[in-house]
Design a protein around this motif. Structure first.
Motif, mmCIF file in Angstrom:
data_model
loop_
_atom_site.group_PDB
_atom_site.id
_atom_site.type_symbol
_atom_site.label_atom_id
_atom_site.label_comp_id
_atom_site.label_asym_id
_atom_site.label_seq_id
_atom_site.Cartn_x
_atom_site.Cartn_y
_atom_site.Cartn_z
ATOM 1 N N ASP A 215 34.318 37.778 40.825
ATOM 2 C CA ASP A 215 33.762 37.081 39.624
ATOM 3 C C ASP A 215 33.532 38.018 38.280
ATOM 4 O O ASP A 215 32.198 37.685 37.839
ATOM 5 C CB ASP A 215 33.069 35.692 39.609
ATOM 6 C CG ASP A 215 32.798 34.545 38.661
ATOM 7 O OD1 ASP A 215 33.266 35.188 37.697
ATOM 8 O OD2 ASP A 215 32.547 33.997 38.530
ATOM 9 N N GLY A 219 29.812 36.337 36.375
ATOM 10 C CA GLY A 219 29.598 35.771 37.823
ATOM 11 C C GLY A 219 29.781 34.089 37.238
ATOM 12 O O GLY A 219 29.070 33.242 37.452
ATOM 13 N N SER A 237 29.981 40.028 40.928
ATOM 14 C CA SER A 237 30.265 39.752 39.323
ATOM 15 C C SER A 237 30.026 41.539 38.946
ATOM 16 O O SER A 237 30.649 41.385 37.467
ATOM 17 C CB SER A 237 29.533 39.051 38.829
ATOM 18 O OG SER A 237 28.160 39.540 39.902
#
Ligand code: ATP
Ligand code: MG
Length: 442
Positions: A215, A219, A237
Motif C-alpha cells: 500500500d 498505507g 507502505s
C-alpha cells in the motif's frame, strides 16, 4: 415563391458526397425512424464502412458485395442478441472494428462474441439495453456470490454491475490470474480495492487465501480494513520495500513449484485437489499506487513485479495492481501481456492506450466512461463492458470488518450488513506470522 423562402431551401448542388453522408448519419442518429430496427442500423453501418467481401464477376462492370447476414434474433433479459453469419473471406476483425461506430449509432453498449462451435452462426452481437445505476450501495452487491461449489473452487472477487449483471472475476482461473485497475485520481480505484479485500475476507478463510498488501500511498488505501485483518500476512507502505517483497514472493513461488514437482502436480489447483491435507492457500498481492514505483531507483522492483506476474499463476499467487497514471514505462508490455483483466476508470488517452490496448478500436471505448459518475469504469476481460463499482464508505467498511473479525474470534461467521454470504467457519486463531512458510510433507 418569395425571395426569403427560396434562400432557405436546401441546395444540394455543391455539397460533396461525404457531406451528404455525414448529413445522413446525423439525421439517422438524431431523428431516427421507428422502422429502423437495430439490425437495420447495424447493416447501414456496415454498408457505410464497406464491411463486406467484394467480388468482380468477369464481363460485368460492377463488384458484388456480401455483408454479414442476420440469422437469428433473440432476447436475453433486457438485451437483444443478434446472430450473424459471415461471408467467406471476410475477416471477423474487420467486423469487430466497426463495433465502436455501431455503439455510437445505437447509443447502446454492444458485445461481440465469436461463436466457434455454432454451425448456424459465426458471431453474435448483444445489444445491452438494461439500466446502469449511477450509484450502487455495497449491501446490494454483497448479497450475491457465486454458488458454494464455484466459490470454494475459485477465488472470486466482485467488481461491480454492468448492464448484464454482477461482474465477478475468478483469479484462480487460468486466463485471469491478475487484475489491473487504472484511471485518473479520484476515479474510485481505492474504493474498488477495499471492496475486493473486504469481500475476500468475507468469502474465504486463511486456508484458502492470504493477502500481501503493498500500500504505497502512505498505507492509506487499506488502513480502513482495521487492525490486523485476518487474511493479511504482510503489509508494506514504503516503496523502498517493494523489491524485497517481490524477492520474498519469488522464493515462495519457487518453493511451491519445487513441491509440485516432487508431488508430480502441475500447479496449485491440482496439488490442493490431490493432497487436500497439505492444501496451500492462494496469495493475493494488492499493490495500491504503482505510480509510486516510478523512477530509476525502482526499476528493479518493477522488473521483479513483472517477473512475479509472469510466473506466479500456477503457484497460486495473484497480483492486483492499481495505478493512477499507467505509462508504458511503468506498465511494461510484458506486464500488460501477463494481466488480461483490466478495470479502467475515467482516464486520459495515454492511460487508456496502456490499459486497454494500442489498437484505436480498444482504447476508443474508454471515451464511453462518464467522468461525472463516480465509480464508473470499463471492465475489459474477454470483452469490454461498462461497470458501476459499488460504493463502500469508511463507516461501512470499518463496521463490516470489525463485525467479521469479532465473529471469527467467537468461532462463527455471521452475516454482515444484510448480506447473505455463504462462508465456511474459520477455525484458525487470529495470530499470524510475517511472511509465509510452506509446510513440507514428511
Ligand atoms: N464506486 C463509487 N461510487 C460512488 N462514489 C465513489 C465510488 N468510488 C469512488 N467514489 C468517490 O470518489 C472518491 C475517490 O475515490 P478513490 O479514493 O477510490 O479514488 P482513487 O481512484 O483511488 O484516487 P487516487 O488515485 O487519488 O488514489 C471517493 O472518496 C468517493 O467519494
Ligand atoms: Mg487511491
Amino acid at each position: 415563391m418569395s425571395e426569403k423562402s427560396s434562400s432557405v431551401k436546401p441546395d444540394l448542388i455543391g455539397l460533396t458526397s461525404s457531406t451528404l453522408v455525414k448529413l445522413g448519419r446525423f439525421a439517422l442518429r438524431h431523428i431516427g425512424s421507428p422502422n429502423n430496427s437495430y439490425a437495420n442500423k447495424i447493416m447501414l453501418n456496415w454498408k457505410r464502412n464497406d464491411i463486406c467481401t467484394e467480388t468482380k464477376e468477369r464481363g460485368k462492370d460492377y463488384t458484388e458485395k456480401k455483408y454479414p447476414t442476420l440469422v437469428e434474433k433473440t432476447m436475453k433479459g433486457h438485451n437483444r442478441v443478434l446472430r450473424y453469419k459471415i461471408p467467406t473471406g471476410l475477416n471477423p476483425q474487420k467486423v469487430m472494428k466497426s463495433l465502436y461506430d455501431i455503439e455510437f449509432d445505437l447509443k447502446s453498449e454492444v458485445l461481440f462474441k465469436r461463436l466457434e462451435n455454432d454451425p448456424k452462426a459465426h458471431f453474435s452481437l448483444t445489444i445491452l439495453s438494461g439500466k446502469l445505476l449511477d450509484i450502487i450501495n455495497y449491501s446490494n452487491e454483497a448479497s450475491i456470490t457465486p454458488d458454494g461449489k464455484e466459490l470454494s473452487k475459485g477465488l472470486w472477487i466482485p467488481l461491480g454491475w454492468s448492464r448484464r449483471g454482477l461482474e465477478q472475476l475468478n483469479l484462480a482461473s487460468s486466463n485471469s490470474p491478475h487484475l489491473m485497475i487504472g484511471g485518473a485520481t479520484g476515479g474510485g480505484k481505492s474504493i474498488l480495492g477495499r471492496l475486493i479485500l473486504a469481500t475476500l475476507h468475507i468469502r474465504y478463510n486463511r486456508d484458502e487465501c492470504r493477502l500481501w498488501l503493498c500500500d504505497l500511498k502512505h498505507g492509506n488505501g487499506t488502513a480502513r480494513l482495521g487492525k490486523n485483518p485476518l487474511l493479511v500476512d504482510r503489509t508494506i507502505s514504503d516503496p523502498g520495500e517493494a523489491e524485497q517483497m517481490m524477492d520474498d514472493l519469488s522464493v515462495i513461488i519457487g518453493e511451491r513449484y519445487n513441491l509440485f514437482k516432487e508431488y508430480e502436480c502441475d500447479d496449485l489447483q491440482a496439488f490442493n485437489e490431490e493432497y487436500p491435507r497439505l492444501r496451500l492457500p492462494r496469495i493475493v498481492v494488492y499493490v495500491d499506487e504503482l505510480t509510486k514505483l516510478e523512477g530509476k531507483e525502482f526499476s528493479r522492483a518493477r522488473e521483479k513485479m513483472t517477473k512475479v506476474t509472469g510466473e506466479s499463476r500456477g503457484a497460486g499467487v495473484h497480483v492486483i495492481i492499481s495505478c493512477h497514471r499507467p505509462t508504458a514505462n511503468l506498465v511494461s508490455g510484458t506486464m500488460k501481456n501477463n494481466i488480461s483483466a483490466v478495470v479502467a476508470f475515467n482516464c486520459n488517452a495515454v492511460s487508456a492506450r496502456v490499459l486497454l490496448g494500442e489498437d484505436p478500436e480498444d482504447y476508443k471505448a474508454a471515451s464511453m466512461i462518464d467522468p461525472d459518475i463516480e465509480g464508473r469504469a470499463l471492465f475489459k476481460f474477454k470483452d469490454e463492458v461498462l461497470l458501476q463499482v459499488p460504493y463502500i464508505d469508511n463507516h461501512a467498511i470499518k463496521s463490516l470488518m470489525a463485525n467479521y473479525q469479532k465473529a471469527i474470534i467467537k468461532g462463527k461467521v455471521e452475516p454482515v450488513i444484510q448480506a447473505v454470504i455463504s462462508t465456511r467457519v474459520v477455525e484458525h486463531s487470529v495470530g499470524h506470522s510475517l511472511g509465509h512458510t510452506i509446510e513440507h510433507p514428511q
